[in-house]
Design a protein around this motif. Sequence first.
Motif, PDB file in Angstrom:
ATOM      1  N   HIS A 297       0.853  -1.189   0.000  1.00 55.38           N
ATOM      2  CA  HIS A 297       0.000   0.000   0.000  1.00 55.38           C
ATOM      3  C   HIS A 297       0.892   1.243   0.000  1.00 55.38           C
ATOM      4  O   HIS A 297       1.872   1.316   0.742  1.00 55.38           O
TER       5      HIS A 297
ATOM      6  N   LEU B 164      -0.192  -5.971   0.033  1.00 51.31           N
ATOM      7  CA  LEU B 164      -1.484  -6.041  -0.643  1.00 51.31           C
ATOM      8  C   LEU B 164      -1.667  -7.453  -1.206  1.00 51.31           C
ATOM      9  O   LEU B 164      -0.993  -7.827  -2.174  1.00 51.31           O
TER      10      LEU B 164
ATOM     11  N   GLY C 121      -9.938  -0.741  -6.545  1.00 53.46           N
ATOM     12  CA  GLY C 121      -9.779   0.381  -5.646  1.00 53.46           C
ATOM     13  C   GLY C 121      -8.395   0.997  -5.635  1.00 53.46           C
ATOM     14  O   GLY C 121      -8.132   1.877  -4.816  1.00 53.46           O
ATOM     15  N   PHE C 122      -7.499   0.566  -6.549  1.00 54.22           N
ATOM     16  CA  PHE C 122      -6.158   1.118  -6.637  1.00 54.22           C
ATOM     17  C   PHE C 122      -5.860   1.500  -8.085  1.00 54.22           C
ATOM     18  O   PHE C 122      -6.415   0.910  -9.024  1.00 54.22           O
TER      19      PHE C 122
ATOM     20  N   GLU D  62      -1.082   3.112  -5.305  1.00 51.17           N
ATOM     21  CA  GLU D  62      -1.795   4.251  -4.732  1.00 51.17           C
ATOM     22  C   GLU D  62      -3.288   3.953  -4.651  1.00 51.17           C
ATOM     23  O   GLU D  62      -3.887   3.508  -5.640  1.00 51.17           O
ATOM     24  N   PRO D  63      -3.927   4.185  -3.496  1.00 54.74           N
ATOM     25  CA  PRO D  63      -5.384   4.008  -3.425  1.00 54.74           C
ATOM     26  C   PRO D  63      -6.078   4.911  -4.437  1.00 54.74           C
ATOM     27  O   PRO D  63      -5.703   6.059  -4.646  1.00 54.74           O
TER      28      PRO D  63
ATOM     29  N   ASN E 249     -13.288   4.022  -9.466  1.00 56.67           N
ATOM     30  CA  ASN E 249     -12.548   4.253  -8.218  1.00 56.67           C
ATOM     31  C   ASN E 249     -11.076   3.908  -8.342  1.00 56.67           C
ATOM     32  O   ASN E 249     -10.425   3.560  -7.364  1.00 56.67           O
TER      33      ASN E 249
END
Length: 658
Positions: free
Chosen positions: A411, A418, A466-467, A491-492, A548
Amino acid sequence: MDAVTEHLNSMGKAFVDFAVPMLIQAGALIVILLGLDLLLRKRVRAVVRYWILVLVLVKLLLPTTLSSPTGLGYWIGWDVGGIGPDSPPAVDPAPAPPLALVRPETELPPPNLPPSADLAAETAAAPAATFARPVPITWQAIALLVWLAVGTGMTAVLVQRLVYVRGLMRRPAAGGPAEQPGGARRELSDMLQDCRARLRIRRPVRLKLSPGTTGPAVCGLFRPVILLPENLAQRLNSRQLTAVLLHELAHVKRGDLWVNLAQAVLQIAYFYNPLLWLANAVIRRVREQAVDEMVLVAMGEAAREYPDTLVSVARLSLTRPALILRLVGVVESKRALAGRIKHILTRPLPRTARLGAIGLLAILIGAAVLLPMAGAGAREGDGPAAASGKAQESAAAGPWRGGYLDLRVVHRHTKKPLPGVRLKVRARADGRQEEWQDKTDAQGRCRIRLPDRPPESLSIYPEKEGFAPLRVVWEEKPTPAVPGTFTVSMEPGTTIGGLVQNEQGEPIEGAVVCLFYLRPDPAAGPNARVNIWLRELTTDKQGRWRCNFMPAEFEDLRILLKHPDYASNNWAHGIPMPIVPVPAPAKLRDLTAVMVMSKGSTLEGTVTDAEGRPIPGARVMLGSDRFVLPYPPSRTDRNGQYRFARPPVAALAGRHGR
């Protein structure tokens, strides 16, 4: 089927990555503790030796990456956390096309003008030049299946044993009225209460005469029951029966039933470790010696009669109990019994059966020194910098042929691993392109096998819901400079979205929103870039869309729109050119961005030969080059005429051919 195989291979890799280091660490600990037990056998009470040996069971419950400055592995550099059968092969001194183990320092091209060769590699290769490697089942997956099969069989035996014991506990006694405790005789009940008082056991313990047991035993984790064979109750005198009851009650007081269950479960989980079978046998033997010490203390002046009681019970017992999943009883085997009697006769009578403060301190020190076996480098939070240092150390080792790339994905902000990151690996060599899939394990790691021959380029595409998706590429000449280890930080994602409507302000359902954004991302790792390559989203009934996976900053984002009833986008000189202005980033973040699609116009024409004769059946495509969006081509009719309804605005060039 490939998806199932990939998932099974990933699980098998995670299993082997844990099982092999645990096999090494647990084996080393067992050898150390058994050697220590040999040294302390005649000098230290059995209760202390027993809890020292139980450290083996504690070790099996801890992660292999456990590291502490108090542990030996921390200081001697013994890091087996990454040891496994898939370790890279030894360096071959023979000359061969090498993969240089050096991190490249070249910069990626600007995101707004990617080179056409890069676009060609991303879009599609010629059908004859690209092939998908079938996904074979790995030996790690086979090892996992074997482990599951054997473990399931041993679990079934354990369950059968538990059901059998439960049946013994519920079976009515052959003699004695039902109102007596457990069907036992009244004098036995009084004797049991006296023994409980000696050992200061407050919890209730039942006594049951059973014709189905071959020797005294205790069972029941929450409601313990002592099973006493009827022939023993009839042939042993009161002092001998007292010794037997004290022995079984000592098991209850010490919590041996729980440890025995832990031994059985861990033996099933780690059945492949032969040293664990030996350690469990020694633990059971020393446990009986520790219980004997407690019985001797409780018997007081009558303690000298205890060895004779053991011999009498052994003579009256019919057979030895079953291996591993046995009940906790008085007698186990003739050899073990001889060792226990020798232990009693050759040592002075113990004054206490307690562990004591000194014994507890010794065990805690031993646990702090022996249980953390990973080296200092296995501590959590090494981060990309440490991984980069390891890669440079690997680079200094010199060139190697083929081998592996140990990839770790973390992360961006928390630096935590992750798991479940999808990895698409693409290697291009000699005009051929090989592609396969992989996934990170629970520790965010994945070992990627490199081609045996050095490729022209190697690309890895990490993606996770989500990334922000990434692309990491090595394409130096003459061979890619691929490191031995590499850490990628993802990166988120930021959520963006908006509304697609027509010129009348009505929402357009089913419009395809294509996002295109390439940008170097040094924070993700060397040679990494954000890789949002024509990600397609579809609008809902209200014309809305959202995603997202955008990075926090996304200047120069391109958004392309497609719909069969509206003018859609195309490419210009290999670059996607939007025909609708891209909204401001702030509106995209607020999900209030509005994009309007127009109906467009109809494009018609005629295809003729050099003499002006119409060419029927000619295939006409839109676009300035072969990198075109999937817009349906047209064919000329018998008069050589073609027609495009609502074509892309940027599509002005046509090609024809038979």
